[in-house]
Every structure is written in C-alpha cells, then in structure tokens.
Enzyme design. Structure first.
Site, PDB file in Angstrom:
ATOM      1  N   ARG A  38       3.232 -12.115  14.163  1.00 18.29           N
ATOM      2  CA  ARG A  38       3.316 -12.554  15.610  1.00 18.29           C
ATOM      3  C   ARG A  38       3.935 -13.751  15.957  1.00 18.29           C
ATOM      4  NH1 ARG A  38       0.344  -8.478  17.971  1.00 18.29           N
ATOM      5  NH2 ARG A  38      -1.227  -7.495  16.495  1.00 18.29           N
ATOM      6  N   HIS A  68       6.000  -4.802   6.049  1.00 19.25           N
ATOM      7  CA  HIS A  68       5.871  -4.375   7.491  1.00 19.25           C
ATOM      8  C   HIS A  68       6.560  -5.631   8.228  1.00 19.25           C
ATOM      9  CE1 HIS A  68       5.003  -3.110  11.429  1.00 19.25           C
ATOM     10  NE2 HIS A  68       4.185  -2.196  11.007  1.00 19.25           N
ATOM     11  N   TYR A  71       5.941  -7.718  14.335  1.00 20.41           N
ATOM     12  CA  TYR A  71       5.770  -6.705  15.546  1.00 20.41           C
ATOM     13  C   TYR A  71       6.554  -7.366  16.783  1.00 20.41           C
ATOM     14  CZ  TYR A  71       1.369  -5.231  13.407  1.00 20.41           C
ATOM     15  OH  TYR A  71       0.569  -5.007  12.773  1.00 20.41           O
ATOM     16  N   HIS A 107       9.067  -1.440  13.692  1.00 19.08           N
ATOM     17  CA  HIS A 107       8.638  -0.614  15.083  1.00 19.08           C
ATOM     18  C   HIS A 107      10.019  -0.742  15.876  1.00 19.08           C
ATOM     19  CE1 HIS A 107       4.152  -1.418  15.019  1.00 19.08           C
ATOM     20  NE2 HIS A 107       4.415  -0.873  14.153  1.00 19.08           N
ATOM     21  N   GLU A 139       9.507   3.435  12.170  1.00 23.53           N
ATOM     22  CA  GLU A 139       7.965   3.747  12.305  1.00 23.53           C
ATOM     23  C   GLU A 139       7.942   4.550  13.719  1.00 23.53           C
ATOM     24  OE1 GLU A 139       3.458   2.295  12.179  1.00 23.53           O
ATOM     25  OE2 GLU A 139       5.049   1.010  11.616  1.00 23.53           O
ATOM     26  N   ASP A 169       3.380   7.381  11.017  1.00 22.63           N
ATOM     27  CA  ASP A 169       1.898   6.754  11.417  1.00 22.63           C
ATOM     28  C   ASP A 169       1.265   7.997  12.210  1.00 22.63           C
ATOM     29  OD1 ASP A 169      -0.251   5.542  12.869  1.00 22.63           O
ATOM     30  OD2 ASP A 169       0.470   3.799  12.084  1.00 22.63           O
ATOM     31  N   HIS A 172      -0.427   6.808  15.591  1.00 19.06           N
ATOM     32  CA  HIS A 172       0.886   6.854  16.680  1.00 19.06           C
ATOM     33  C   HIS A 172       1.056   8.262  17.152  1.00 19.06           C
ATOM     34  CE1 HIS A 172       1.986   2.569  14.986  1.00 19.06           C
ATOM     35  NE2 HIS A 172       0.746   2.748  15.491  1.00 19.06           N
ATOM     36  N   HIS A 204       1.725   6.246   7.108  1.00 15.91           N
ATOM     37  CA  HIS A 204       0.566   5.518   7.668  1.00 15.91           C
ATOM     38  C   HIS A 204      -0.706   6.226   7.782  1.00 15.91           C
ATOM     39  CE1 HIS A 204       2.978   1.546   8.594  1.00 15.91           C
ATOM     40  NE2 HIS A 204       2.760   1.568   7.366  1.00 15.91           N
ATOM     41  N   ASP A 217      -2.736   2.674  20.938  1.00 13.81           N
ATOM     42  CA  ASP A 217      -2.467   2.458  19.417  1.00 13.81           C
ATOM     43  C   ASP A 217      -3.644   1.667  18.936  1.00 13.81           C
ATOM     44  OD1 ASP A 217      -1.603   1.526  16.993  1.00 13.81           O
ATOM     45  OD2 ASP A 217       0.180   0.693  17.709  1.00 13.81           O
ATOM     46  N   HIS A 219      -6.209   1.809  15.525  1.00 16.21           N
ATOM     47  CA  HIS A 219      -6.441   2.578  14.374  1.00 16.21           C
ATOM     48  C   HIS A 219      -7.989   2.719  14.051  1.00 16.21           C
ATOM     49  CE1 HIS A 219      -2.404   1.576  12.895  1.00 16.21           C
ATOM     50  NE2 HIS A 219      -2.282   1.993  13.863  1.00 16.21           N
ATOM     51  N   GLU A 248      -3.678   1.591   7.449  1.00 21.98           N
ATOM     52  CA  GLU A 248      -3.906   0.299   8.142  1.00 21.98           C
ATOM     53  C   GLU A 248      -5.324   0.191   8.741  1.00 21.98           C
ATOM     54  OE1 GLU A 248       0.693  -0.585   9.145  1.00 21.98           O
ATOM     55  OE2 GLU A 248      -0.321   1.246  10.278  1.00 21.98           O
TER      56      GLU A 248
END
Length: 273
Positions: A38, A68, A71, A107, A139, A169, A172, A204, A217, A219, A248
C-alpha cells in the site's frame, strides 16, 4: 500440488524468515510481498538477504515462490499513476528474478469502460517486462467500480498474444458471479475453455465472506465462508494437480492449523510431524 500461504517478510530475518516459516509449517510453496503493498516506496534488500533466501529455498526443494505486486498498481491509469505503476511493477519483477521466484501476480486495476481497451493494450506493454525471468500473472477481480479483469473473457482479452498468464482467485470469482459453491467443475470447465489451464499456473484458494455475485472482496478461511465445500470440488479436480495453490486466508496459529488441516485432508496429504 504445491501449496502454501502468503507469508510475511517483515522482521529481522526478512526474506529468509519467510522461507523459515514455510519450513516450519511444512509448506511446499509461498507468496510474499517484495515491499509494502500500500505504498510506492521501494524496499531495499539487506546484505546477504537474497542469498539467504535462495539457499533456504534450494534446501526446501525449490519452494515455488510467488510475489504479489502492490495494490496501488493500475494498468488502466494515465499520467503519473501509470508511470508509478510501471516503476513499481518493474521493481517486483526484478526482485522476483533476483530471488528466483517463478511468478509475479498483479491486479489489473480499474478504468472507465472507454479506457478498458487501453488497459488491455497497456497489459501487453507490460508483458515485455517479464519475458526474461518470472512470468507476470494478471489476477481476476471481484468486479464493480470499473475493475478490470472481473470476467474470464476480459482476462482472455488482456493476455491475448502476450506471454502473460492468470492467477485465478476463488473468492474473487465467486464474488464476481462464478458459482463455485454449486458447480465447481463447471467453473473449471469455463476456465479451461476460455483461458486454457496452461495459462493459469497459480490459484489463490480462498473462501468468501461476501455473498455470491456481491462484488465484495473479503477472504475467509476454508469452509468458513459462502463457498464452503465447493472449494474442495474445485481444488481436487485432477486438472489442477500440478498447479500452485496459495491461501490468502486470515492468519493466526489457530487459523493456519485449520486451513492446512482442511486442505491436506482434501488433497489426501499426510500432515508433517
């Protein structure tokens, strides 16, 4: 099947600590962030950190590794955000190459409908960043708010005529409207028909707190969300037996034990002593 968690590189040992955690939990694959997901700030490696990770990875039989990406990256962006996205993704690909990681997952980002095609073209531009080294995987997303890549057809258009692959994923996909809870084999059939499973090396494996087709979204641990046993029907299909499955899921000692026990029972893998 190789399987594992997204593990942390924070702490004194950094990258080597992630490999140690994989060994402690008996994982056969891992996913990591190469920097804060982030923030645009890069994370320099410590002296000996890369060598320590690669040595431990080799001792663990290769330990397939996925990075990964941040974001913040947006393939549908313009101007400064696009430039920052390219710089950040190039850093992740370079780190992956230095670590010997096989894949970088990103993403696709978001765009107004009229910019979606430009996002696809941008994805092709980025593909050249991963020609020599790790493969770049897009993804699928939960959809909503202009998110790119929320359908298999959209992903197909993004990766067409490129070396790009896809990370699928399950949370998702369920949130986007793919009925993993009711027809997991049909979802896999659609994945095979639309993309080709050879283009999907990483899954994922996540349950979903959000409802079907909610575009939420969030998880959840295995069997603790709205997909439930549908995940077993999906991940145990022989067509996925040579893929990498990364959980995840929310993490704590108890949650890790639960998710590993469930997945190992599904895959009929004996829990390490």
């Amino acid at each position: 099947m190789r399987y594992g968690f997204h593990v942390s590189i924070s702490g004194k040992l950094g990258l080597e600590g992630a490999a140690q955690e994989a060994e402690r939990l008996g994982l056969s694959a891992i996913q990591i962030f190469a920097k804060s997901p982030r923030s645009w700030k890069l994370r320099p490696t410590k002296p000996g950190e890369l060598e320590g990770f690669r040595a431990r990875r080799e001792n663990l039989g290769g330990l397939p590794t996925v990075i990964h990406a941040s974001y913040l990256i947006n393939l549908g962006a313009e101007g400064e955000l696009w430039e920052r996205s390219v710089f950040s993704l190039a850093d992740d690909l370079a780190k992956a190459q230095a670590l010997g990681a096989e894949y970088v997952v990103v993403h696709p980002g978001s765009a107004h409908p009229e910019q979606a095609r430009k996002g696809a073209l941008r994805a092709r531009e980025l593909a050249k960043l991963g020609k020599k080294g790790p493969q770049l995987l897009l993804e699928n997303t939960a959809g909503g708010k202009g998110l790119l890549g929320n359908t298999l057809e959209a992903l197909r258009d993004l990766i067409k005529d490129t070396p790009l692959g896809v990370c699928f994923d399950t949370c998702h996909a369920f949130a986007a409207g793919y009925p993993l809870h009711q027809a997991p084999q049909k979802v896999l059939d659609d994945l095979e028909k639309t993309l080709g499973l050879e283009r999907v090396p990483v899954v994922h494996l996540n349950d979903s707190k959000g409802a079907f087709e909610s575009h939420v979204d969030q998880h959840a641990g295995l069997l603790l969300g709205q997909i439930g046993l549908g995940l077993r029907g999906f991940i145990t299909d022989p067509r996925l037996s040579h893929k990498i499955a990364i959980m995840e899921t929310p993490r704590s000692t108890g949650e890790d034990a639960h998710n590993l026990r469930v997945l190992r029972e599904w895959l009929e893998i004996k829990t390490p002593e």
